[in-house]
Design an enzyme around this catalytic site. Sequence first.
Site, short mmCIF file in Angstrom:
data_model
loop_
_atom_site.label_atom_id
_atom_site.label_comp_id
_atom_site.label_asym_id
_atom_site.label_seq_id
_atom_site.Cartn_x
_atom_site.Cartn_y
_atom_site.Cartn_z
N GLU A 389 0.85 -1.19 0.00
CA GLU A 389 0.00 0.00 0.00
C GLU A 389 0.88 1.24 0.00
OE1 GLU A 389 -3.40 0.02 2.84
OE2 GLU A 389 -2.29 1.63 3.80
N LYS A 391 2.56 4.52 1.05
CA LYS A 391 2.75 5.20 2.34
C LYS A 391 2.76 6.70 2.07
CE LYS A 391 5.64 5.40 6.48
NZ LYS A 391 5.37 6.83 6.68
N ARG A 496 -2.65 11.59 15.21
CA ARG A 496 -2.04 10.34 15.67
C ARG A 496 -1.83 10.33 17.17
NH1 ARG A 496 3.21 8.81 13.33
NH2 ARG A 496 3.65 7.85 15.33
N GLU A 550 -4.86 9.15 5.91
CA GLU A 550 -3.75 10.10 5.87
C GLU A 550 -4.22 11.30 5.06
OE1 GLU A 550 0.53 10.48 6.94
OE2 GLU A 550 -0.96 8.94 7.38
N GLU A 649 6.03 8.32 0.38
CA GLU A 649 7.26 7.95 1.08
C GLU A 649 7.73 6.54 0.74
OE1 GLU A 649 7.94 9.98 5.23
OE2 GLU A 649 6.05 8.89 5.26
N LYS A 654 1.17 -4.93 4.53
CA LYS A 654 0.27 -5.34 5.61
C LYS A 654 -0.25 -6.76 5.36
CE LYS A 654 -1.38 -0.57 6.23
NZ LYS A 654 -2.56 0.33 6.22
N ARG A 665 3.36 -1.04 17.51
CA ARG A 665 4.20 -1.04 16.31
C ARG A 665 4.40 -2.50 15.95
NH1 ARG A 665 6.95 3.02 14.03
NH2 ARG A 665 6.63 4.37 15.85
N LYS A 671 7.15 -1.11 6.88
CA LYS A 671 7.28 0.02 5.95
C LYS A 671 8.58 -0.09 5.16
CE LYS A 671 8.81 3.01 9.79
NZ LYS A 671 8.53 4.26 10.52
#
Length: 856
Positions: A389, A391, A496, A550, A649, A654, A665, A671
């Site tokens: 996905e 980022k 967040r 986001e 980024e 996932k 985390r 990532k």
Amino acid sequence: MMKASSGSAAEATSTGKAIKEKKQPAATTEKPDANNADSMFGVGDGALTMAAELIAYDVDKHAQEITLTPEGRLPYSALTATLETIGNESKRLLIVRYLTNFFRVVLHKCPHALLDVLYLCVNKVAPDYAGLELGIGDATLITALASTTGKKESSIKSQYDEVGDLGLVALKAKSSQKSLGSFFGGAASAKKPPLTCHDIFSAFVSIAKEEGGNSKSRRIDSIRKMLVRAQNDEAGWIVRGLQGKLRIGLAENSVLAALGQACCMHEIDMRCETSKITGEKPEKLDTAKVLMPHLVAANEAIRTVYSECPNYGKIVDTMLAPVLAYRAWRDAGASEPPTWQEVPGGMADVRRLCSFEPGVPVHPMLSKPTKGVQEILTRFNAETEFQCEYKYDGERTQIHVFLQKRGSHKRKSDASAAAPAVAAAAPASKKSAAAGFFAPRASPSKAAAAAAAAATTATAETGAAASETETEACASAAAEPDTSATYERVVKIYSRNSEDMTTRYPDVTVLVDQFLPPAPSAPLQGTPDSYADASEVDDAVCESIVIDAESVAFDRETKTILPFQNLMNRKKKDVKLEDVKVNVCVFAFDILYYNGVPLLKKPLRERREILAKVCKEIPNMFQLSSVMVSREFDDINNFLNESVGASTEGLIIKTLDDTYEPSRRSLNWLKLKKDYIEDGGGEGGLGDSVDLVPIAAWHGKGKRTGVYGAYLLACYNPETESYESCCKIGTGFSEEVLESHTKALQETEIQWSGTGAPRSYLLVGDMLKPDIWLEPTQVWEVKAADLSLSPTHKAAIGVADEHRGVALRFPRFLRIREDKKPDEATTNAQISEMYWGQESVQKKDVVVDDEDDMML
């Protein structure tokens, strides 16, 4: 500082002599296990010893050592004595045990004080999403201290510069203060009533709420009143609390562990006492081995509940429901059957009664870094399905939508904040997973409901000071709908870190009615407890929803994502729609709740199906995140390149069959950032940036004369509440950025002429001698080549190496993380984990950096 005796801080009921600096934990060469939840919550190594000591602890004896005020309040000195003992201890298990036993004493002696005590321990005045914080500035506290003690502000400030702890300064100033009698020729002054936890917390809440004209003088007056009444070491703890810096290593995780264990032990005590009266024989939990599973279950329950419902008021009210009913039954003579055992609440029902719901944001699930495509394929075996996905480089946004009575400021159930009487009336869930000693209770009998109501009424006048704040902040699920009322759709947007930023995004708020199904005229009835799959989801109407997304700065003409810094140029609050200068596009990637059904326990593949079914995309304004499912190396690599070309980024990978894990985390989310490409696609680089805090600076030379030319950066240690240096940085700055940094950080300079760091919470090697010391206020994103052991820096010292810390090599400034607070910076545990994860370290090719970072 007072020493621990007989194994418990709860035994420290007399006041300590002084506040001393927190001792640093002993070094260890063991590699940390960041995923060891048992160890994190006080039930790992040494747990059997702890369980045995909890069994042996005489709660009644220590409760008798505390004298409540005539109004039945808990003296503040009881809490400060416990904080003193904790501050003199570095071992986490002992800290948890001390606090557990103190909470047990509070539950036994004065249960209505538990919420006040909890908030004072975590140094908060409300849930994070309520937007109410203390953090009183040093200048205000110095003025209040001078006014209270008759000393000059310059003298107070000079002492602060010398010792670096305003709490110690307050303690010294109070101890040397002349009595009022000496000021007026020996006239006797009336004895001051002792401060209570209720007094302190109520004052803290009032101070945090102060605003408008003369608010500073009103704050100073409130602080002065507390300090005047303070006895022994209380002044020091008051000042530290107002600063928001207890600095004794009492992490919130430790407080949660202690709360779970204390409630578990207290319920066991209640059952034992009841059995003595009724003649029943309860399950024996008199050995550490038998007790251990229940302590583990209690820790897990409280941890899970708080991650999904971060509201201490609601949790405490639920936990106290059977406690208060028991006290009412006992005080009434215990002649009737023990109906308190039927009252829903306590350990058996806390997960059900304190579940996730719109209006109360959960801390988001986070990802772990990885350094390349091959590492991803290695971590996820052939049986593990995952998606890749984009980022997005924006601001994490949690969108909550729910119904509220038109014209009301709070939802119906806010009036009680899930008080025990409400819990008593709630039917027990048939699907509760609890079992064994703390099995879920059946629907309460009328007698049980009456007992709970009586207990609630009996304690209403002495309820926790936090109740008002909790009531204002809590947005719990609505009770039975009022058929005569009209309802409106409410939108809340959280960051967040649970900050309410609804007024920052009016352009997102107005989009809700466009991308969601229409709202029903009243709350839905008969909604299921869960969905078998996405086909059961009703997308005709949307009563409530929580979306994880986001928000990124977006150019709608060129249809491109703009840099993160553009987003930070938006006004921070009270933005009018017509004043929006930087447009955003919301990229939704998860759904956590829909029409009364929490979806946290659903696998990602089902959550994505539901998200796609109920949300309508609006090009360039509201879109679903771009995803791709493949295990092929070339496919993932190409998708990574596409994501970078789209100004993101990189990728988040996932697993499709795993649940949403708030606050964690997780290894289920990885990532893969564009740094991987910039580093040449190899597996040996750092692969991710880190977020660090500037704590010191050096004056610039040459072209940098007149500004700070280099900075000392640190990671955060949540266990000791300290900042550990990990690099000196001087690259990545333009002239404009250097000037901007200097202007902003000059206001945070610490006046200091001594040797070493000016504050006990700034951990820096003796070899580093900055020109300027700074209070931790900002978070910077930094890129580095790799991590190495360093004799100069203190980050994760005692973990990677007994005598050396971990340092960033060739650090480069990227940007300011305005969406993060200093205590949300990269932690020492994360730095250690990144160090151990390097290929060179795993191959034992350890690099040691003996050079100073740079000479500027």
